[in-house]
Design an enzyme around this catalytic site. Structure first.
Site, PDB file in Angstrom:
ATOM      1  CG  ASP A  43      -2.899  -6.449  -1.296  1.00 48.36           C
ATOM      2  OD1 ASP A  43      -3.994  -6.337  -1.885  1.00 48.36           O
ATOM      3  OD2 ASP A  43      -2.801  -6.846  -0.121  1.00 48.36           O
TER       4      ASP A  43
ATOM      5  CG  ASP B  48      -6.304 -11.540   3.053  1.00 49.32           C
ATOM      6  OD1 ASP B  48      -5.589 -12.022   2.160  1.00 49.32           O
ATOM      7  OD2 ASP B  48      -6.294 -10.329   3.345  1.00 49.32           O
ATOM      8  CD  GLU B  49      -9.712  -8.380   3.526  1.00 48.49           C
ATOM      9  OE1 GLU B  49     -10.221  -7.720   4.457  1.00 48.49           O
ATOM     10  OE2 GLU B  49      -8.730  -7.964   2.877  1.00 48.49           O
TER      11      GLU B  49
ATOM     12  NE  ARG C 220      -3.156  -3.086   0.282  1.00 52.84           N
ATOM     13  CZ  ARG C 220      -3.640  -3.888   1.235  1.00 52.84           C
ATOM     14  NH1 ARG C 220      -3.005  -4.021   2.401  1.00 52.84           N
ATOM     15  NH2 ARG C 220      -4.726  -4.594   1.005  1.00 52.84           N
TER      16      ARG C 220
ATOM     17  CD1 TRP D 194      -3.187  -4.820   8.407  1.00 55.54           C
ATOM     18  CD2 TRP D 194      -2.386  -5.368   6.395  1.00 55.54           C
ATOM     19  NE1 TRP D 194      -3.257  -6.180   8.289  1.00 55.54           N
ATOM     20  CE2 TRP D 194      -2.779  -6.548   7.067  1.00 55.54           C
ATOM     21  CE3 TRP D 194      -1.856  -5.468   5.105  1.00 55.54           C
ATOM     22  CZ2 TRP D 194      -2.649  -7.813   6.489  1.00 55.54           C
ATOM     23  CZ3 TRP D 194      -1.726  -6.721   4.534  1.00 55.54           C
ATOM     24  CH2 TRP D 194      -2.121  -7.884   5.219  1.00 55.54           C
ATOM     25  CB  THR D 195       1.469   0.760   4.930  1.00 57.94           C
ATOM     26  OG1 THR D 195       1.524   0.004   3.716  1.00 57.94           O
ATOM     27  CG2 THR D 195       2.398   0.158   5.958  1.00 57.94           C
TER      28      THR D 195
ATOM     29  CG  HIS E 204      -5.933  -8.849  -1.115  1.00 54.66           C
ATOM     30  ND1 HIS E 204      -6.185  -7.504  -0.921  1.00 54.66           N
ATOM     31  CD2 HIS E 204      -6.658  -9.504  -0.171  1.00 54.66           C
ATOM     32  CE1 HIS E 204      -7.015  -7.360   0.105  1.00 54.66           C
ATOM     33  NE2 HIS E 204      -7.332  -8.556   0.569  1.00 54.66           N
TER      34      HIS E 204
ATOM     35  CE1 TYR F   4      -4.521  -7.836  11.948  1.00 58.37           C
ATOM     36  CE2 TYR F   4      -5.605  -6.344  10.418  1.00 58.37           C
ATOM     37  CZ  TYR F   4      -5.105  -7.600  10.716  1.00 58.37           C
ATOM     38  OH  TYR F   4      -5.188  -8.610   9.788  1.00 58.37           O
ATOM     39  CG  PHE F   5       0.988  -2.618  16.001  1.00 54.22           C
ATOM     40  CD1 PHE F   5       0.039  -3.049  16.927  1.00 54.22           C
ATOM     41  CD2 PHE F   5       2.326  -2.919  16.251  1.00 54.22           C
ATOM     42  CE1 PHE F   5       0.399  -3.771  18.060  1.00 54.22           C
ATOM     43  CE2 PHE F   5       2.703  -3.633  17.387  1.00 54.22           C
ATOM     44  CZ  PHE F   5       1.746  -4.062  18.281  1.00 54.22           C
ATOM     45  CG  ASP F   6      -3.946  -1.223  10.381  1.00 56.56           C
ATOM     46  OD1 ASP F   6      -4.064  -1.980  11.385  1.00 56.56           O
ATOM     47  OD2 ASP F   6      -4.601  -1.404   9.338  1.00 56.56           O
TER      48      ASP F   6
ATOM     49  CD1 TRP G 158      -7.198 -12.826   8.852  1.00 55.56           C
ATOM     50  CD2 TRP G 158      -7.880 -10.715   9.083  1.00 55.56           C
ATOM     51  NE1 TRP G 158      -8.095 -12.580   7.861  1.00 55.56           N
ATOM     52  CE2 TRP G 158      -8.546 -11.287   7.976  1.00 55.56           C
ATOM     53  CE3 TRP G 158      -8.156  -9.388   9.420  1.00 55.56           C
ATOM     54  CZ2 TRP G 158      -9.459 -10.577   7.192  1.00 55.56           C
ATOM     55  CZ3 TRP G 158      -9.070  -8.677   8.645  1.00 55.56           C
ATOM     56  CH2 TRP G 158      -9.715  -9.273   7.555  1.00 55.56           C
TER      57      TRP G 158
HETATM   58  C1  ACM Z   1      -6.130  -8.919   6.583  1.00 52.49           C
HETATM   59  O1  ACM Z   1      -6.031  -8.029   7.434  1.00 52.49           O
HETATM   60  N1  ACM Z   1      -6.878  -8.745   5.495  1.00 52.49           N
HETATM   61  C2  ACM Z   1      -5.434 -10.178   6.728  1.00 52.49           C
END
Ligand code: ACM
Ligand code: ZN
Length: 550
Positions: free
Chosen positions: A211, A344-345, A182, A491-492, A281, A442-444, A417
């Site tokens: 991603d 994921d997702e 990101r 996540w950034t 992703h 989650y450090f974001d 997660w």
């Molecule tokens: C995630 O936060 N989508 C693994």
């Protein structure tokens, strides 16, 4: 009566001394806190001390010991010389050696170490590289923070308190994650990230490298992944999903750079686990090679955050050829036993309409049932195929907890997660688990009210909450055995600069390290907070890390 008064007097005179001795022994400022600590009176002068090393210590550990000695020499201006390597028997026979004594103790575990400091000696024992490394990280935190100084400080004698420590970690997997998609962070910045991880005795970097918004690793067989996939035509502004700043953005790591970072990490006792997030992703790869998608495109490297419906097509064999080729090059670059395959997702809307995907479902005899759709089982097929391919090369997969949807083959490791539920379910089913719940790690997420903090994805994760996480909650003893580790994710999407990255990381990462290392009975937020404020903050200042005060 007289005797009683004398006894009382003696007690009054003697007691304060003992009581005092306890009062002044404040806990060490070492993070993560060591498992067994006895603090004693007096100190050992490290500046100018002689280093005596057991001749059986391996060259890699010796190099780290030498670096430590060089640092004391540089900052104090007093030379720490190395004596001729000695044998263990010699050391115990003479008992006369003065200075540092580094000894190999084969009976210890690979991450275990002990430190015994008297006024004459600082004796360190470990059996292997990581143990020696962690002993040195503990010693660095026992010395004045000046030990990190870039300038000599001749007034510093670097005294170590007399004590004994016996230490080893609670979890074998102690991870930190970094999203370089990101926003892209330079090799120098990734190394700086690894340095601070090493200080807190972490041993895995989970590196998110691909991603929707970018493909960040050079793959020689597929040059368009970086020619096309590494760059996006702008980035959404703030939280306005329909906006675009119009600034072309991107970057990638060459294979030489990746090897350099892997070697740098290894020297710090850190294994890098690369993640290729699949089958969702994947827009950056689809933009480069549209034939890998269900519709054939055209696709564009995404300029916004979120979850794209456009994913890899598992109906086409070319998709698997591509993935196997990518993983073949990836395995050359990353020696890690674990490879992260994402999972994921992954929306299934395209698969539902895609003739190739539906044909694959038919051919495999996949049937929907009460628990899962046919398309979820199709994702399980992708996961299993990648797992098998990697296993043939001696590697194991980690996947986000969605890989539990459908049917997961034995031997996969689940990264929980979406809270802890996936991890609890997986460990009860016998899968190994890494706990990285967004509810704690989650450090974001924000560290305080948004109005006082830089723009963030949201959430609420002050350091106290991070510290309160118990990775074993809700698990019986058998299931607990499957929790192999703990990790926080960074996540950034909303983090574009190194300063902001460090601000989100520190000092919450220090809290993470105690979840990973300490027994629950050794956790104490007040002791921890004091150590962070009185020592870690000074270290961050000297080393030039940005951080959030609390
Ligand atoms: C995630 O936060 N989508 C693994
Ligand atoms: Zn398809």
């Amino acid at each position: 009566m007289k005797k009683a008064i004398l006894t009382l007097l003696a007690m009054v005179l003697l007691m304060p001394a003992t009581a005092n001795a306890k009062v002044v022994m404040k806990p060490l400022d070492v993070i993560p806190y060591p498992q067994q600590v006895t603090i004693k009176k007096g100190s050992f002068k490290a500046a100018g001390a002689v280093f005596n090393c057991d001749e059986t210590i391996d060259a890699k550990s010796l190099k780290k010991i030498q670096e430590f000695a060089n640092r004391i020499t540089f900052v104090s201006g007093r030379t720490c010389s190395f004596a001729t390597p000695v044998g263990l028997a010699e050391v115990s026979a003479t008992g006369r050696m003065k200075g540092f004594l580094f000894l190999k103790d084969a009976a210890m575990g690979p991450e275990e170490y002990s430190i015994e400091i008297t006024k004459r000696n600082c004796t360190v024992k470990a059996s292997a590289f990581n143990g020696f490394l962690y002993s040195l990280q503990t010693l660095r935190q026992l010395l004045s923070p000046d030990i990190f100084s870039e300038k000599p400080i001749p007034s510093q004698y670097f005294r170590l308190p007399c004590l004994s420590i016996r230490d080893k970690p609670r979890f074998g997997y102690r991870g930190m994650h970094l999203d370089c998609v990101r926003h892209f962070f330079s090799v120098a910045q990734v190394k700086k990230y690894l340095d601070i991880m090493a200080l807190y005795k972490m041993n895995r970097l989970h590196w998110h490298l691909t991603d929707d918004q970018g493909w960040r690793i050079e793959i020689k067989k597929y040059p368009r992944l970086t020619e096309v996939g590494a760059f996006r035509n702008g980035t959404m502004i703030g939280k306005d999903f329909s906006s675009n700043d119009g600034i072309r953005y991107g970057g990638y790591y060459t294979q030489d750079q990746l090897k350099e970072v892997v070697a740098y990490a290894e020297d710090l006792g850190i294994t890098i686990i690369p993640e290729i997030d699949l089958p969702g992703h994947m827009l950056a790869a689809l933009a480069a090679y549209p034939e890998l998608g269900c519709t054939g495109g055209p696709y564009e490297v995404w300029t916004r955050w979120g979850i794209s419906d456009q994913v890899l097509c598992p109906g086409k064999e070319v998709t698997f050829t591509f993935l196997q080729d990518v993983f073949t090059e990836l395995m050359e670059l990353f020696p890690s036993e674990y490879i992260h395959i994402g999972g994921d997702e992954c929306p299934k809307t395209e698969w539902e309409k895609c003739p190739a995907c539906q044909a694959r479902i038919q051919a495999l005899g996949i049937k929907a049932d009460e628990q899962h759709t046919a398309e979820q089982y199709l994702q399980s097929y992708v996961t299993a195929r990648m797992q098998k391919f990697l296993a043939e090369h001696g590697r194991k997969i980690i996947g986000w907890d969605e890989i539990l949807e459908g049917k997961l083959e034995p031997g996969a490791t689940v990264m929980s997660w979406r809270g802890v539920d996936g991890g609890i379910a997986a460990s009860k089913m016998g899968y190994d688990v890494i706990m990285t719940p967004n509810s704690y790690l989650y450090f974001d997420y924000l560290q305080g009210p948004q109005e006082n903090e830089p723009l963030s994805i949201g959430g609420n994760l002050p350091i106290e909450k991070v510290y309160s996480f118990d990775p074993y909650e809700g698990l019986d003893e058998t299931a607990q055995q499957h929790i192999i580790g703990v990790q926080a994710n960074l996540w950034t999407e909303y983090i574009a600069t190194p300063e902001h990255l460090e601000y989100m990381l520190l000092p919450r990462m220090a809290a993470l390290s105690e979840l990973q290392w300490c027994k629950p009975s050794d956790k104490n937020f007040d002791r921890f907070a004091t150590a962070v404020q009185e020592r870690s903050f000074k270290i961050f200042d000297i080393l030039g890390y940005n951080y959030r005060k609390f």
